[in-house]
Design a protein around this motif. Sequence first.
Motif, PDB file in Angstrom:
ATOM      1  N   THR A 175     -16.401   3.419  -5.107  1.00 20.26           N
ATOM      2  CA  THR A 175     -16.237   2.565  -3.930  1.00 20.26           C
ATOM      3  C   THR A 175     -14.761   2.234  -3.684  1.00 20.26           C
ATOM      4  OG1 THR A 175     -16.557   0.564  -5.274  1.00 20.26           O
ATOM      5  CG2 THR A 175     -18.521   1.545  -4.263  1.00 20.26           C
ATOM      6  N   VAL A 176     -13.897   2.885  -4.446  1.00 23.56           N
ATOM      7  CA  VAL A 176     -12.451   2.624  -4.350  1.00 23.56           C
ATOM      8  C   VAL A 176     -11.931   3.027  -2.978  1.00 23.56           C
ATOM      9  CG1 VAL A 176     -10.203   3.326  -5.247  1.00 23.56           C
ATOM     10  CG2 VAL A 176     -12.097   2.916  -6.812  1.00 23.56           C
ATOM     11  N   LYS A 177     -11.096   2.156  -2.406  1.00 18.21           N
ATOM     12  CA  LYS A 177     -10.406   2.494  -1.162  1.00 18.21           C
ATOM     13  C   LYS A 177      -9.048   1.811  -1.157  1.00 18.21           C
ATOM     14  CE  LYS A 177     -10.666   2.662   3.833  1.00 18.21           C
ATOM     15  NZ  LYS A 177     -11.388   2.332   5.058  1.00 18.21           N
ATOM     16  N   LEU A 178      -7.992   2.610  -1.161  1.00 17.72           N
ATOM     17  CA  LEU A 178      -6.633   2.075  -1.156  1.00 17.72           C
ATOM     18  C   LEU A 178      -6.237   1.712   0.269  1.00 17.72           C
ATOM     19  CD1 LEU A 178      -4.948   4.592  -3.615  1.00 17.72           C
ATOM     20  CD2 LEU A 178      -5.450   2.196  -4.064  1.00 17.72           C
ATOM     21  N   ASP A 179      -5.885   0.445   0.472  1.00 13.32           N
ATOM     22  CA  ASP A 179      -5.477  -0.024   1.804  1.00 13.32           C
ATOM     23  C   ASP A 179      -3.955  -0.111   1.916  1.00 13.32           C
ATOM     24  OD1 ASP A 179      -8.073  -0.295   2.774  1.00 13.32           O
ATOM     25  OD2 ASP A 179      -8.300  -2.244   1.804  1.00 13.32           O
ATOM     26  N   LEU A 180      -3.255   0.608   1.050  1.00 17.91           N
ATOM     27  CA  LEU A 180      -1.796   0.569   1.071  1.00 17.91           C
ATOM     28  C   LEU A 180      -1.262   1.243   2.323  1.00 17.91           C
ATOM     29  CD1 LEU A 180      -1.202   1.623  -2.643  1.00 17.91           C
ATOM     30  CD2 LEU A 180      -1.260  -0.684  -1.735  1.00 17.91           C
ATOM     31  N   LYS A 181      -0.317   0.576   2.969  1.00 19.30           N
ATOM     32  CA  LYS A 181       0.291   1.151   4.164  1.00 19.30           C
ATOM     33  C   LYS A 181       1.397   2.114   3.747  1.00 19.30           C
ATOM     34  CE  LYS A 181      -0.671  -2.787   7.173  1.00 19.30           C
ATOM     35  NZ  LYS A 181      -0.085  -3.837   8.017  1.00 19.30           N
ATOM     36  N   ALA A 182       1.288   3.330   4.258  1.00 15.01           N
ATOM     37  CA  ALA A 182       2.296   4.344   3.915  1.00 15.01           C
ATOM     38  C   ALA A 182       2.491   5.277   5.094  1.00 15.01           C
ATOM     39  CB  ALA A 182       1.858   5.129   2.687  1.00 15.01           C
ATOM     40  N   ASP A 183       3.708   5.836   5.160  1.00 12.84           N
ATOM     41  CA  ASP A 183       3.995   6.785   6.227  1.00 12.84           C
ATOM     42  C   ASP A 183       3.285   8.109   5.942  1.00 12.84           C
ATOM     43  OD1 ASP A 183       5.624   4.920   7.455  1.00 12.84           O
ATOM     44  OD2 ASP A 183       7.376   5.535   6.266  1.00 12.84           O
ATOM     45  N   GLU A 184       3.372   9.038   6.897  1.00 11.25           N
ATOM     46  CA  GLU A 184       2.742  10.345   6.729  1.00 11.25           C
ATOM     47  C   GLU A 184       3.644  11.278   5.915  1.00 11.25           C
ATOM     48  OE1 GLU A 184       1.614  11.963  10.423  1.00 11.25           O
ATOM     49  OE2 GLU A 184       0.345  10.272  10.994  1.00 11.25           O
ATOM     50  N   ASP A 185       4.138  10.746   4.785  1.00 12.08           N
ATOM     51  CA  ASP A 185       4.918  11.579   3.874  1.00 12.08           C
ATOM     52  C   ASP A 185       4.043  11.970   2.696  1.00 12.08           C
ATOM     53  OD1 ASP A 185       4.605   9.167   2.657  1.00 12.08           O
ATOM     54  OD2 ASP A 185       6.728   8.658   2.562  1.00 12.08           O
ATOM     55  N   GLN A 186       4.661  12.458   1.629  1.00  8.11           N
ATOM     56  CA  GLN A 186       3.898  12.881   0.459  1.00  8.11           C
ATOM     57  C   GLN A 186       3.166  11.711  -0.177  1.00  8.11           C
ATOM     58  OE1 GLN A 186       6.814  14.836  -1.993  1.00  8.11           O
ATOM     59  NE2 GLN A 186       6.581  16.799  -0.951  1.00  8.11           N
ATOM     60  N   PHE A 187       3.777  10.529  -0.164  1.00 10.16           N
ATOM     61  CA  PHE A 187       3.142   9.342  -0.737  1.00 10.16           C
ATOM     62  C   PHE A 187       1.908   8.959   0.075  1.00 10.16           C
ATOM     63  CE2 PHE A 187       2.902   4.850  -2.008  1.00 10.16           C
ATOM     64  CZ  PHE A 187       2.989   5.002  -3.377  1.00 10.16           C
ATOM     65  N   GLY A 188       2.040   9.023   1.400  1.00  8.25           N
ATOM     66  CA  GLY A 188       0.897   8.717   2.263  1.00  8.25           C
ATOM     67  C   GLY A 188      -0.211   9.727   2.093  1.00  8.25           C
ATOM     68  N   GLN A 189       0.151  11.015   1.915  1.00  8.82           N
ATOM     69  CA  GLN A 189      -0.847  12.055   1.692  1.00  8.82           C
ATOM     70  C   GLN A 189      -1.579  11.838   0.370  1.00  8.82           C
ATOM     71  OE1 GLN A 189       1.180  15.814   1.996  1.00  8.82           O
ATOM     72  NE2 GLN A 189       1.690  15.541   4.152  1.00  8.82           N
ATOM     73  N   LEU A 190      -0.847  11.333  -0.639  1.00 12.30           N
ATOM     74  CA  LEU A 190      -1.467  11.038  -1.935  1.00 12.30           C
ATOM     75  C   LEU A 190      -2.520   9.947  -1.789  1.00 12.30           C
ATOM     76  CD1 LEU A 190      -1.603  11.270  -5.043  1.00 12.30           C
ATOM     77  CD2 LEU A 190       0.263   9.595  -5.147  1.00 12.30           C
ATOM     78  N   ILE A 191      -2.192   8.878  -1.070  1.00  9.62           N
ATOM     79  CA  ILE A 191      -3.143   7.776  -0.861  1.00  9.62           C
ATOM     80  C   ILE A 191      -4.356   8.259  -0.086  1.00  9.62           C
ATOM     81  CG2 ILE A 191      -3.468   5.554   0.307  1.00  9.62           C
ATOM     82  CD1 ILE A 191      -0.509   4.963  -0.344  1.00  9.62           C
TER      83      ILE A 191
END
Length: 357
Positions: A95-111
């Motif tokens: 049921t995990v869902k990361l609500d971290l705000k991130a740009d459409e970079d590699q970090f955002g793709q990871l989330i």
Amino acid sequence: MRKLKFFLKLFITLMLLLIINIIFAFISYHITSWLYDWLGNHPQGFWLQLWTVVGVFVLFACSVIITFLIGLKKQRNYWDSIVDALSRIAKGDFTVKLDLKADEDQFGQLIHGINHMAVELGELERIRQEFISNVSHEIQSPLTSINGFAKALQNMDLPEDKRQHYLTIIEMESNRLSKISDNLLKLTALESQHPPFEPKHYRLDKQLRNVVLALEPNWLAKNIEMALQLENLSVMADEDLMNQVWMNLLSNSIKFTPAAGTITISTSTQMDMITIAIHDNGIGLSAEQQKYVFERFYKADQSRTAENGGSGLGLSIVKKIIDMHNGTITVESELAEFTTFLVTLPLELSFKKTSAE
């Protein structure tokens, strides 16, 4: 579009740095002027500009360090959240869902990837639990019958006709258990990394006629009329697997077609595809039933389990085999009127071989 966004970001960053340095130069100039007034010493020329530049550098360095520390703390929080999410997924919490705000970079793709993985794993877990529940239910039902009638047979005063009836039921339920086990093994084999798949060139029309002949006792017992409209066609497919497809589909049609009914098997070709239609005037399927008819353990007619030994796995196996052949299977039906299963298979290989021959 991506390049344009990158250059736009680069331009905005450079402009911000320029504005920040202008502000720092303004602040540094006034601070150094105030220090000169306080010390009573006013350097000229090079030294005046040098201390102003040093002031700008100190202010810029301080701002970079503060920004780095804030970003480091934020990044540490991000990584802690990601590690915690992965740990929960590893323990079976999907049921995990990361609500971290991130740009459409590699970090955002990871989330985004972690969230997608949790959803997919959750769906797989739901299917697994449903599958185990269905298997347990399907096995428990015949076992309960066998156990109950076996205990009833221990009664020494039981009439012979009832004894024979109970033995017949035990045999029927044992066969049902055997069929469930056999179908589960087939599904496991088909869904393995290396499923049994040996395509070869053979005559499809002959195979369909042989299946009809093999099931002759079944449709003759119900006085069903079999109408065959078959073209002379060759296919490149796994003959044994496709034989199972036709056996399952035709057995279903015979099972649910009333006495003195009609079953039609026809073939048609269009460009590099062949369509096989198995049509009957049986009990039919509702629109809702048609949505789930190829799912495991789904039974459109719930009463068929006890009477006909159905396990709800036959059409799942059929669907899997057709998918392995890059084909499609669909159903068209109307309640109490008809049911038609349409199997479409590619014929590219067979046309090439026929041409060569």
